[in-house]
Design an enzyme around this catalytic site. Structure first.
Site, PDB file in Angstrom:
ATOM      1  N   CYS A  31       0.803  -1.218   0.000  1.00 42.95           N
ATOM      2  CA  CYS A  31       0.000   0.000   0.000  1.00 42.95           C
ATOM      3  C   CYS A  31       0.844   1.281   0.000  1.00 42.95           C
ATOM      4  O   CYS A  31       1.624   1.521   0.923  1.00 42.95           O
ATOM      5  CB  CYS A  31      -0.902  -0.022   1.240  1.00 42.95           C
ATOM      6  SG  CYS A  31      -1.912   1.458   1.392  1.00 42.95           S
ATOM      7  N   TYR A  55      -4.826   4.528  -9.430  1.00 47.60           N
ATOM      8  CA  TYR A  55      -5.994   3.740  -8.988  1.00 47.60           C
ATOM      9  C   TYR A  55      -7.199   4.035  -9.871  1.00 47.60           C
ATOM     10  O   TYR A  55      -7.975   3.148 -10.211  1.00 47.60           O
ATOM     11  CB  TYR A  55      -6.320   4.047  -7.516  1.00 47.60           C
ATOM     12  CG  TYR A  55      -5.411   3.306  -6.562  1.00 47.60           C
ATOM     13  CD1 TYR A  55      -5.783   2.061  -6.051  1.00 47.60           C
ATOM     14  CD2 TYR A  55      -4.173   3.818  -6.195  1.00 47.60           C
ATOM     15  CE1 TYR A  55      -4.949   1.363  -5.199  1.00 47.60           C
ATOM     16  CE2 TYR A  55      -3.328   3.125  -5.351  1.00 47.60           C
ATOM     17  CZ  TYR A  55      -3.727   1.896  -4.844  1.00 47.60           C
ATOM     18  OH  TYR A  55      -2.895   1.194  -4.006  1.00 47.60           O
TER      19      TYR A  55
HETATM   20  N1  LIG Z   1      -7.273   7.369   2.764  1.00 47.41           N
HETATM   21  C1  LIG Z   1      -6.544   6.250   3.098  1.00 47.41           C
HETATM   22  C2  LIG Z   1      -6.608   5.207   1.985  1.00 47.41           C
HETATM   23  C3  LIG Z   1      -5.957   3.920   2.365  1.00 47.41           C
HETATM   24  C4  LIG Z   1      -6.274   2.789   1.387  1.00 47.41           C
HETATM   25  O1  LIG Z   1      -7.099   2.934   0.470  1.00 47.41           O
HETATM   26  N2  LIG Z   1      -5.629   1.609   1.613  1.00 47.41           N
HETATM   27  C5  LIG Z   1      -5.883   0.455   0.774  1.00 47.41           C
HETATM   28  C6  LIG Z   1      -4.611  -0.280   0.427  1.00 47.41           C
HETATM   29  S1  LIG Z   1      -3.558   0.645  -0.621  1.00 47.41           S
HETATM   30  C7  LIG Z   1      -6.719  -0.553   1.531  1.00 47.41           C
HETATM   31  O2  LIG Z   1      -6.427  -0.881   2.656  1.00 47.41           O
HETATM   32  N3  LIG Z   1      -7.783  -1.056   0.887  1.00 47.41           N
HETATM   33  C8  LIG Z   1      -8.624  -2.052   1.446  1.00 47.41           C
HETATM   34  C9  LIG Z   1      -9.845  -2.310   0.593  1.00 47.41           C
HETATM   35  O3  LIG Z   1     -10.001  -1.637  -0.456  1.00 47.41           O
HETATM   36  O4  LIG Z   1     -10.640  -3.149   0.977  1.00 47.41           O
HETATM   37  C10 LIG Z   1      -5.136   6.686   3.423  1.00 47.41           C
HETATM   38  O5  LIG Z   1      -4.486   7.384   2.613  1.00 47.41           O
HETATM   39  O6  LIG Z   1      -4.675   6.357   4.500  1.00 47.41           O
END
Ligand SMILES: N[C@@H](CCC(=O)N[C@@H](CS)C(=O)NCC(=O)O)C(=O)O
Length: 336
Positions: free
Chosen positions: A64, A194
């Site tokens: 991530c 993304y």
């Molecule tokens: N706004 C958050 C976004 C974090 C995010 O989207 N993380 C992703 C991984 S890159 C995630 O954990 N996704 C889980 C999912 O989509 O179920 C940040 O910048 O901390």
């Protein structure tokens, strides 16, 4: 989803809930509490918490980019012994982020094997996306903040009185420039890949890809005469760009169909990426294998789950950026 609905884990396509009219729109982050050097005298739910060694813990995944920027701040700010870290398994599967080794999360909750346990411990009827990074309060057994941009800012200052580290990733005189780069890069590069990768319509994909490569071309020109984004000093803006660049050729180029060019094809961006990767402590925050495996095992974009073997990337080659004036990360003047 997948995600939590009323505190119950629901399986489903990754990013499904973030697709609107064929376009990917990132869900806003929900836990936004702050840590400051001394907190507030009578902490309520929304007031800042005081920095303390060993009280807070980071939960991340190497895949991530958002989590990665918090790991970078933890390293640059010398917080490794104050803020323990838990790293999720490489693959984001049907149960969301998981920990095959149960993770101690403090005395308030049982060791964690599913990342969503942190969310339900905080809010038993939580509904929404379950993401990394999470900054966790081990004492209270609750999420402090799950927005990486906030975490980056907190780590930049909140613990300085405990560590004596005065490196400043967001120095006052450069804030205007940093904010402008952050806005452009977040929209078109960090989140742009993304939007390109998760697009479900041709038009949404093309809009995202055009904006992405226009912006990379613009940064390439800028880096021809500037060592870093804000000039001579390395700042938060560079690290926020770095986390996308380092994933680009290995993951986004193929898995997210961002294949107009590779970073390797841009002489300045490629050299700049190597300089940042070679910065003391940074390569240890990057796990290219987790990145490759993690993105290509996302069934929404690669249903076969077959992971390619390449490309081979060598980020340890000399960067040759010394000809441009650069003074590294600025230090804040000592407090009186
Ligand atoms: N706004 C958050 C976004 C974090 C995010 O989207 N993380 C992703 C991984 S890159 C995630 O954990 N996704 C889980 C999912 O989509 O179920 C940040 O910048 O901390």
């Amino acid at each position: 989803m997948p995600g939590l609905v009323d505190g119950q884990w629901v399986r489903g396509d990754i990013a499904e809930s973030e697709i609107h009219g064929g376009a990917f729109e990132r869900e806003p982050t929900r836990f936004r509490r702050w840590i400051t050097p001394h907190g507030t005298p009578a902490p309520a739910d929304d007031t800042p918490l005081a920095a303390e060694a060993g009280r807070f813990q980071l939960f991340v995944a190497y895949l991530c980019p958002w989590a990665s920027r918090t790991l970078i701040a933890r390293r640059l700010k010398g917080l490794e012994s104050l803020i323990p870290v838990s790293v999720a398994d490489a693959v984001l599967g049907e149960d969301g982020w998981t920990y095959s080794e149960p993770q101690d999360a403090g005395p308030a909750i049982a060791p964690v094997t599913r990342h969503h346990q942190l969310y339900t411990a905080t809010e038993p009827r939580y509904t929404g996306k379950v993401s990394v990074p999470v900054l966790w309060d081990r004492q209270a057994g609750r999420i402090v903040n799950n927005e990486s941009a906030d975490i980056l800012r907190m780590l930049n200052t909140a613990f300085d009185h405990l560590t004596g580290n005065r490196l400043d990733l967001y120095p006052v005189p450069l804030r205007g420039e940093i904010d402008a780069w952050n806005a452009l890069i977040y929209e078109r590069v960090n989140n742009g890949v993304y939007r390109a990768g998760f697009a479900r319509s041709q038009a949404s994909h093309e809009t995202a890809v055009r904006a992405l490569f226009d912006t990379l071309a613009r940064i390439e020109r800028h880096l021809d005469v500037h060592r870093y984004l804000a000039g001579r000093h390395l700042t938060e803006a560079d690290w926020r760009l770095f986390v996308t660049l380092v994933r680009f050729d290995v993951a986004y180029h193929g898995a997210f169909k961002c294949n107009v060019r590779r970073i390797e094809d841009y002489p300045n961006l490629a050299a700049y990426l190597r300089e940042l990767y070679q910065w003391p402590g940074i390569r240890e925050t990057v796990n290219l294998e987790h990145i490759r495996v993690g993105y290509y095992t996302n069934a929404a974009i690669n249903p076969s789950l077959v992971v390619p073997l390449g490309p081979d990337v060598d980020l340890d080659r000399p960067h040759d950026r010394e000809h441009l004036p650069g003074e590294g990360i600025l230090e804040r003047p000592p407090a009186h």
